[in-house]
Motif scaffolding. Structure first.
Motif, PDB file in Angstrom:
ATOM      1  N   LEU A  92     -21.120  -3.888   0.057  1.00  0.00           N
ATOM      2  CA  LEU A  92     -21.478  -3.311   1.214  1.00  0.00           C
ATOM      3  C   LEU A  92     -21.923  -1.868   1.366  1.00  0.00           C
ATOM      4  O   LEU A  92     -22.558  -1.879   2.632  1.00  0.00           O
ATOM      5  N   GLY A  93     -21.375  -1.250   0.810  1.00  0.00           N
ATOM      6  CA  GLY A  93     -21.073  -0.036   0.238  1.00  0.00           C
ATOM      7  C   GLY A  93     -20.687   0.758   1.194  1.00  0.00           C
ATOM      8  O   GLY A  93     -20.327   1.696   1.272  1.00  0.00           O
ATOM      9  N   GLY A  94     -19.120   0.190   1.313  1.00  0.00           N
ATOM     10  CA  GLY A  94     -18.447   1.413   2.215  1.00  0.00           C
ATOM     11  C   GLY A  94     -17.799   1.401   0.801  1.00  0.00           C
ATOM     12  O   GLY A  94     -18.501   1.387  -0.069  1.00  0.00           O
ATOM     13  N   THR A  95     -15.843   2.350   0.697  1.00  0.00           N
ATOM     14  CA  THR A  95     -15.482   2.955  -0.162  1.00  0.00           C
ATOM     15  C   THR A  95     -14.005   1.884  -0.483  1.00  0.00           C
ATOM     16  O   THR A  95     -13.968   2.105   0.691  1.00  0.00           O
ATOM     17  N   VAL A  96     -13.884   2.070  -1.921  1.00  0.00           N
ATOM     18  CA  VAL A  96     -12.392   1.480  -1.790  1.00  0.00           C
ATOM     19  C   VAL A  96     -11.505   2.094  -2.559  1.00  0.00           C
ATOM     20  O   VAL A  96     -12.202   2.422  -3.809  1.00  0.00           O
ATOM     21  N   LYS A  97     -10.656   2.421  -2.534  1.00  0.00           N
ATOM     22  CA  LYS A  97      -9.559   2.958  -3.639  1.00  0.00           C
ATOM     23  C   LYS A  97      -8.310   2.929  -3.497  1.00  0.00           C
ATOM     24  O   LYS A  97      -7.765   2.218  -2.661  1.00  0.00           O
ATOM     25  N   THR A  98      -7.520   3.771  -4.352  1.00  0.00           N
ATOM     26  CA  THR A  98      -6.284   3.526  -4.822  1.00  0.00           C
ATOM     27  C   THR A  98      -6.100   3.670  -3.347  1.00  0.00           C
ATOM     28  O   THR A  98      -5.722   5.413  -2.787  1.00  0.00           O
ATOM     29  N   ILE A 135      -8.805   0.288   2.003  1.00  0.00           N
ATOM     30  CA  ILE A 135     -10.334   0.609   2.243  1.00  0.00           C
ATOM     31  C   ILE A 135     -10.789   1.771   3.507  1.00  0.00           C
ATOM     32  O   ILE A 135      -9.532   1.545   4.125  1.00  0.00           O
ATOM     33  N   GLU A 136     -10.968   2.603   2.167  1.00  0.00           N
ATOM     34  CA  GLU A 136     -11.022   4.036   3.108  1.00  0.00           C
ATOM     35  C   GLU A 136     -12.186   4.037   3.979  1.00  0.00           C
ATOM     36  O   GLU A 136     -12.066   4.277   5.112  1.00  0.00           O
ATOM     37  N   THR A 137     -13.452   3.594   3.807  1.00  0.00           N
ATOM     38  CA  THR A 137     -14.268   3.717   4.658  1.00  0.00           C
ATOM     39  C   THR A 137     -15.097   2.799   4.749  1.00  0.00           C
ATOM     40  O   THR A 137     -15.514   1.678   3.316  1.00  0.00           O
ATOM     41  N   VAL A 138     -15.543   2.014   6.049  1.00  0.00           N
ATOM     42  CA  VAL A 138     -16.202   0.977   6.482  1.00  0.00           C
ATOM     43  C   VAL A 138     -17.377   1.027   6.027  1.00  0.00           C
ATOM     44  O   VAL A 138     -18.130   1.954   6.394  1.00  0.00           O
ATOM     45  N   PRO A 139     -18.079  -0.337   5.711  1.00  0.00           N
ATOM     46  CA  PRO A 139     -19.324  -0.485   5.492  1.00  0.00           C
ATOM     47  C   PRO A 139     -20.086   0.271   6.772  1.00  0.00           C
ATOM     48  O   PRO A 139     -19.420  -0.012   7.962  1.00  0.00           O
ATOM     49  N   GLU A 140     -21.501  -0.156   6.900  1.00  0.00           N
ATOM     50  CA  GLU A 140     -22.654   0.294   8.004  1.00  0.00           C
ATOM     51  C   GLU A 140     -22.560  -0.974   8.994  1.00  0.00           C
ATOM     52  O   GLU A 140     -23.089  -1.489   8.475  1.00  0.00           O
ATOM     53  N   GLY A 141     -22.335  -0.896   9.807  1.00  0.00           N
ATOM     54  CA  GLY A 141     -22.526  -2.025  11.221  1.00  0.00           C
ATOM     55  C   GLY A 141     -21.314  -2.426  11.541  1.00  0.00           C
ATOM     56  O   GLY A 141     -21.234  -3.258  12.149  1.00  0.00           O
ATOM     57  N   PHE A 142     -20.250  -2.276  10.591  1.00  0.00           N
ATOM     58  CA  PHE A 142     -18.852  -3.031  10.798  1.00  0.00           C
ATOM     59  C   PHE A 142     -17.966  -2.250  11.419  1.00  0.00           C
ATOM     60  O   PHE A 142     -18.692  -0.382  11.615  1.00  0.00           O
ATOM     61  N   ARG A 143     -16.929  -2.315  11.869  1.00  0.00           N
ATOM     62  CA  ARG A 143     -16.210  -1.883  13.143  1.00  0.00           C
ATOM     63  C   ARG A 143     -15.011  -2.184  12.631  1.00  0.00           C
ATOM     64  O   ARG A 143     -14.461  -3.181  12.041  1.00  0.00           O
ATOM     65  N   ILE A 144     -14.153  -1.046  12.816  1.00  0.00           N
ATOM     66  CA  ILE A 144     -12.181  -1.364  12.506  1.00  0.00           C
ATOM     67  C   ILE A 144     -11.452  -2.279  13.548  1.00  0.00           C
ATOM     68  O   ILE A 144     -11.932  -1.957  14.608  1.00  0.00           O
ATOM     69  N   THR A 145     -10.645  -3.439  13.240  1.00  0.00           N
ATOM     70  CA  THR A 145     -10.699  -4.095  14.533  1.00  0.00           C
ATOM     71  C   THR A 145      -8.879  -4.671  13.973  1.00  0.00           C
ATOM     72  O   THR A 145      -7.982  -5.061  14.475  1.00  0.00           O
ATOM     73  N   GLY A 146      -8.360  -3.368  13.398  1.00  0.00           N
ATOM     74  CA  GLY A 146      -6.560  -3.840  12.574  1.00  0.00           C
ATOM     75  C   GLY A 146      -6.778  -2.710  11.759  1.00  0.00           C
ATOM     76  O   GLY A 146      -7.583  -1.955  10.915  1.00  0.00           O
ATOM     77  N   HIS A 147      -4.759  -1.677  11.891  1.00  0.00           N
ATOM     78  CA  HIS A 147      -5.158  -0.700  11.062  1.00  0.00           C
ATOM     79  C   HIS A 147      -3.255  -0.763  11.049  1.00  0.00           C
ATOM     80  O   HIS A 147      -2.681  -0.999  11.310  1.00  0.00           O
ATOM     81  N   LEU A 149       0.116   1.644  10.183  1.00  0.00           N
ATOM     82  CA  LEU A 149       0.819   3.267   9.563  1.00  0.00           C
ATOM     83  C   LEU A 149       0.111   4.264   8.823  1.00  0.00           C
ATOM     84  O   LEU A 149      -0.079   4.693   8.540  1.00  0.00           O
ATOM     85  N   VAL A 150       0.014   2.792   7.419  1.00  0.00           N
ATOM     86  CA  VAL A 150      -0.463   3.325   6.438  1.00  0.00           C
ATOM     87  C   VAL A 150      -2.177   2.935   5.963  1.00  0.00           C
ATOM     88  O   VAL A 150      -2.459   3.155   4.639  1.00  0.00           O
ATOM     89  N   CYS A 151      -2.535   1.847   6.359  1.00  0.00           N
ATOM     90  CA  CYS A 151      -3.501   1.689   5.890  1.00  0.00           C
ATOM     91  C   CYS A 151      -4.804   1.892   6.758  1.00  0.00           C
ATOM     92  O   CYS A 151      -4.329   0.768   8.290  1.00  0.00           O
ATOM     93  N   PRO A 152      -5.747   2.264   6.906  1.00  0.00           N
ATOM     94  CA  PRO A 152      -6.497   2.316   7.541  1.00  0.00           C
ATOM     95  C   PRO A 152      -7.720   1.277   8.738  1.00  0.00           C
ATOM     96  O   PRO A 152      -8.091   1.280   9.879  1.00  0.00           O
ATOM     97  N   VAL A 153      -7.419   0.601   7.441  1.00  0.00           N
ATOM     98  CA  VAL A 153      -8.381  -0.509   7.864  1.00  0.00           C
ATOM     99  C   VAL A 153      -7.550  -1.796   7.291  1.00  0.00           C
ATOM    100  O   VAL A 153      -7.732  -2.336   6.075  1.00  0.00           O
ATOM    101  N   ALA A 154      -6.915  -2.016   8.246  1.00  0.00           N
ATOM    102  CA  ALA A 154      -6.260  -3.401   7.997  1.00  0.00           C
ATOM    103  C   ALA A 154      -7.252  -4.753   8.240  1.00  0.00           C
ATOM    104  O   ALA A 154      -6.351  -5.622   7.976  1.00  0.00           O
ATOM    105  N   ALA A 155      -8.339  -4.252   8.749  1.00  0.00           N
ATOM    106  CA  ALA A 155      -9.005  -5.569   9.280  1.00  0.00           C
ATOM    107  C   ALA A 155     -10.229  -4.885   9.535  1.00  0.00           C
ATOM    108  O   ALA A 155     -10.393  -3.538  10.938  1.00  0.00           O
ATOM    109  N   MET A 156     -11.774  -5.652   9.545  1.00  0.00           N
ATOM    110  CA  MET A 156     -13.123  -5.157  10.284  1.00  0.00           C
ATOM    111  C   MET A 156     -13.457  -6.076  10.331  1.00  0.00           C
ATOM    112  O   MET A 156     -13.422  -7.172   9.940  1.00  0.00           O
TER     113      MET A 156
END
Length: 513
Positions: A92-98, A135-147, A149-156
């Protein structure tokens, strides 16, 4: 009325069947399907929700499993778990990285209580992580709902499109409030009412079997274990005397078990069944002679089972259907879609290509073990039968490492009987999911009666489990293990060493082979 259903799309995760099991605990029917099942098939099933499993791949890899992006346009709520969350973001257009820092094991996650997935979940909750990508950045229209200390997107989430994702595994017991999260998805997001009840399953199964069988004759593969016993009684309720139950004593049963099965299901037993016992010990031993590879043993035992049934069917006349006690974990572990083949169960992957019956009926094929037990109680089967210790179809053939011989069978039967007797005496049997003795192919030097011995080692196994998909090794009292060890080495000829298996599932399976 068509029952509501959640489908799990398998991307190779080890917990795919556990996700389905947890959904069913919410009283909602759930099935596992391969990730590439296709949109038309999904539409045909009309699921109330879809769950993506985890998996070992990176979503940006060339050969990584991916479903069609259009799945998110079906209007069906989707929950992505671990790899599934990353795939949702990637498509959906977000970014996923190591990830700069990988996360494995118990992890404290900060969640947003206002999110539908986390209603009545603690703002800080312990979850089970297992990932090297993130997940480094979430897709458009999503909001982050969990994180973390080292994972910025634990839930969206994208509530407008009913799309939800978590980087952790809510289905495992280590995620303390995982069942709340799955229940929130099933009920608050998907709008399920919870119509998966065992009484309705039994009732509908009996009706479906009657319609399928008609006036045909049915042969049931009865082993005396929980699964085949429930299948036999279910078929008896459906078609009565059109059913003949054939019990094959392949010489790989527990001590005295053949006689015990006949006492329950035979002419003097509890049920009005056509019962035939076939003593085929020598036949199976001959087929297994010299065979050491576990899969080969399973397939030999499975094929010989079928051949015996075919022969018995010919003796009693025309038989249209063969009934087996296959259950859902058998199906999944034998390789469903892209899942790894853990082992071929004798009544799934072990079947030969050519079977001389019109059709095989597997009335329990969609049930997990505890659901089979509940079905048995609904059918009026006594508790002592319903809660009998599980026993694999190939029997002691997969509890004897290496070649199977009559001598080895006798050894493991005696050791297992001692072990089970002492477990019951100690009063710890009710807390255990399964316990048994297996014969290793390891021989070691010992000293007994002032003389040198060179004998086999017995391995004892006891696990804690509710669903048999995952299990933990039980911490048995040392005095119990000591007493069992003392009795086995003194009473069982050919054994001079006893070991205890401390491995869980995963990484091991419950059975040895």
């Amino acid at each position: 009325m068509k029952r509501e259903m959640i489908i799990v799309l398998d991307f190779g995760g080890q917990y795919n069947q556990l996700i389905a099991r947890r959904v069913r605990e919410c009283n909602v029917y759930c099935e596992v399907h391969p990730y590439n099942i296709g949109l038309d098939k999904i539409k045909e099933m009309e699921p109330k929700g879809i769950i993506f499993t985890g998996g070992p791949n990176s979503v940006y890899g060339e050969d990584s499993p991916r479903c069609s992006k259009e799945i998110f346009d079906l209007g069906i709520p989707v929950l992505g778990i671990c790899y599934g969350s990353q795939l949702m973001s990637y498509l959906l257009g977000g970014t996923v990285k190591t990830a700069p820092v990988s996360e494995f094991g118990h992890t404290e996650v900060q969640v947003e209580p206002s999110a539908k997935l986390f209603q009545e979940v603690s703002p800080e909750t312990v979850c089970w992580m297992s990932h090297t990508d993130y997940i480094e950045t979430v897709p458009e229209g999503f909001r982050i709902t969990g994180h973390t200390l080292v994972c910025p997107v634990a839930a969206m989430e994208c509530e407008a499109r009913n799309l939800y994702a978590v980087q952790f595994h809510p289905e495992v017991a280590h995620t303390k409030e995982g069942m709340k999260m799955l229940s929130n998805f099933v009920y608050n997001v998907c709008g399920c009412v919870g119509d998966w009840k065992m009484d309705s399953f039994v009732e509908s199964s009996i009706k479906e079997i009657r319609e399928k069988v008609g006036t045909g004759r049915v042969l049931c593969a009865l082993s005396g274990g929980v699964d085949s016993s429930v299948a036999a009684v279910l078929l008896s309720k459906a078609v009565g005397k059109q059913l003949t139950c054939v019990f094959v004593d392949h010489g790989l049963l527990r001590k005295n078990e053949g006689d015990e099965v006949e006492a329950v299901f035979g002419p003097e037993g509890h049920y009005d069944l056509n019962f035939i016992r076939v003593n085929a010990q020598d036949r199976f031993y001959a087929k297994l002679a010299g065979v050491e590879e576990p899969e080969a043993k399973r397939k030999i035992i499975g094929e010989e089972f079928i051949r015996v049934f075919e022969e018995e069917a010919k003796k009693i006349g025309s038989v249209d259907f063969l009934v087996q006690g296959t259950i859902y974990p058998d199906v999944i572990e034998s390789g469903l879609g892209k899942s790894a083949v853990i082992k071929s169960h004798h009544n799934v992957g072990g079947l030969p290509d050519c079977v001389d019956f019109k059709e095989i009926i597997e009335p329990l094929r969609l049930l997990f073990k505890d659901e089979v037990r509940r079905a048995g109680l609904e059918l009026g089967i006594p508790e002592y039968l319903v809660y009998r210790q599980p026993f694999p179809g190939p029997g002691l053939g997969v509890r004897i490492i290496g070649e199977v011989t009559a001598e080895k069978v006798k050894i493991v039967q005696e050791a297992d009987a001692i072990y089970r007797e002492e477990i019951v005496k100690a009063g710890v049997d009710k807390s255990l999911g399964q316990y048994f003795a297996a014969l290793t192919n390891m021989r070691s030097v010992g000293c007994m009666g002032d003389g040198r011995t060179y004998d086999y080692a017995i391995a004892l196994r006891a696990v804690l489990t509710s669903d048999f998909m995952t299990a933990e090794s039980a911490e048995l009292p040392w005095e119990v293990l000591g007493k069992v060890t003392n009795r086995i080495v003194n009473e069982v000829k050919g054994i001079n060493r006893v070991l205890y298996d401390c491995t869980g599932k995963p990484p091991a399976t419950i059975e040895f082979e």
